[in-house]
Design a protein around this motif. Structure first.
Motif, PDB file in Angstrom:
ATOM      1  N   ILE A  55      -6.102   3.118   3.398  1.00  0.00           N
ATOM      2  CA  ILE A  55      -4.862   1.973   2.366  1.00  0.00           C
ATOM      3  C   ILE A  55      -4.812   0.751   2.502  1.00  0.00           C
ATOM      4  CG2 ILE A  55      -2.854   1.749   1.143  1.00  0.00           C
ATOM      5  CD1 ILE A  55      -2.670   4.677   1.244  1.00  0.00           C
ATOM      6  N   TRP A  98       0.432   4.052  -3.013  1.00  0.00           N
ATOM      7  CA  TRP A  98      -0.006   4.687  -3.104  1.00  0.00           C
ATOM      8  C   TRP A  98      -0.199   6.104  -2.697  1.00  0.00           C
ATOM      9  CZ3 TRP A  98      -3.672   4.443  -6.069  1.00  0.00           C
ATOM     10  CH2 TRP A  98      -4.844   2.924  -6.207  1.00  0.00           C
ATOM     11  N   GLY A 129       0.458  -1.552   0.176  1.00  0.00           N
ATOM     12  CA  GLY A 129      -0.018  -0.320   0.357  1.00  0.00           C
ATOM     13  C   GLY A 129       1.189   1.493  -0.028  1.00  0.00           C
TER      14      GLY A 129
END
Length: 263
Positions: free
Chosen positions: A68, A52, A49
């Motif tokens: 996330i 991101w 994650g």
């Protein structure tokens, strides 16, 4: 006279205080997003994650509440359940976003009642009875660097990661990501979709035009079939969510602004 001056000073202070409060209210209103405020981001295979973060930072500055998911990549069921845990924590409706294999995850997890729209970023969006591995054979990708461990986990050969996965990122970042891969159980790519949420909920789709991991024509097929609001990004690799965060965030905010909450 002195009394009049004191009254004027007090009024001036009150006016100044009023202006400060007004300016604060205006500034705060400017950071309140229109439409859906909750965004949930789901990463794809081989990464985690943290990729991101550029998109997260943009959305956060715009006033969105962003979560996330860090799914385990061990089984498709485990990954869906990881998303559902985050969805259960939302205080209202949300936009569910998936990159790559994350698209298959949100296709099932998107049936959750919190989700009002889906956003696919260079992602798989299989239909009922399909899986992404089989769809990838219909529209073969360009990369040939997939490796498998003895116990059935897949990864990209680090020597080819930059060219195949992240050619539009700084090479140093791609090099680090290549050696920080989240190995992904091969079985998740063969998970068969049962209830595709894009058949019931509106979707937005971003095609990465230089994607070597998912054939851009497969991405276009997914977008057309789902009747998604589609954008295409020139020169974008599979890492488009990192390399073009402004465009990705714009597509997500478009979905958040236009999605309609079911009554």
């Amino acid at each position: 006279m002195k009394k009049s001056i004191n009254i004027i000073n007090k009024l001036s202070k009150i006016s100044l205080l009023f202006l400060l409060i007004l300016n604060f209210a205006i500034a705060n209103a400017q950071h309140q997003p229109s439409g859906i405020k909750n965004i949930v981001l789901v990463h794809g295979a081989f990464v985690d994650g943290s990729g991101w973060k550029p998109v997260y930072d943009i959305l956060l500055k715009k006033g969105y509440h962003v979560s996330i998911v860090q799914q385990p990549m061990t089984t498709f069921t485990d990954d869906i359940n990881a998303v559902k845990r985050i969805l259960a924590m939302q205080d209202g409706p949300c936009i569910l976003v998936g990159h790559s294999y994350g698209g298959a995850i949100i296709t099932e997890a998107g049936n959750d009642s919190h989700v009002v729209a889906l956003v696919y970023i260079a992602a798989h969006a299989p239909d009922k009875g399909e899986n992404e591995a089989a769809n990838g054979k219909i529209y073969p990708p360009a990369y040939k660097s997939l490796q498998k461990t003895a116990d059935g986990f897949d990864y990209i050969n680090p020597q080819h990661f930059y060219a195949d996965f992240a050619a539009d990122l700084p090479e140093a970042i791609a090099e680090f990501t290549a050696h920080a891969q989240t190995l992904t159980a091969d079985e998740v790519f063969h998970a068969v979709i049962q209830n595709p949420a894009w058949r019931l909920k509106p979707s937005w789709y971003m095609v990465a035009k230089s994607d070597r991991i998912i054939n851009p024509d497969l991405e276009r097929m997914y977008a057309k079939r789902a009747n998604s609001h589609k954008v295409e990004i020139d020169g974008a690799s599979h890492s488009v969510y990192q390399s073009h965060p402004i465009e990705v965030a714009k597509l997500i905010t478009e979905a958040a602004s236009h999605a309609v909450i079911a009554k």
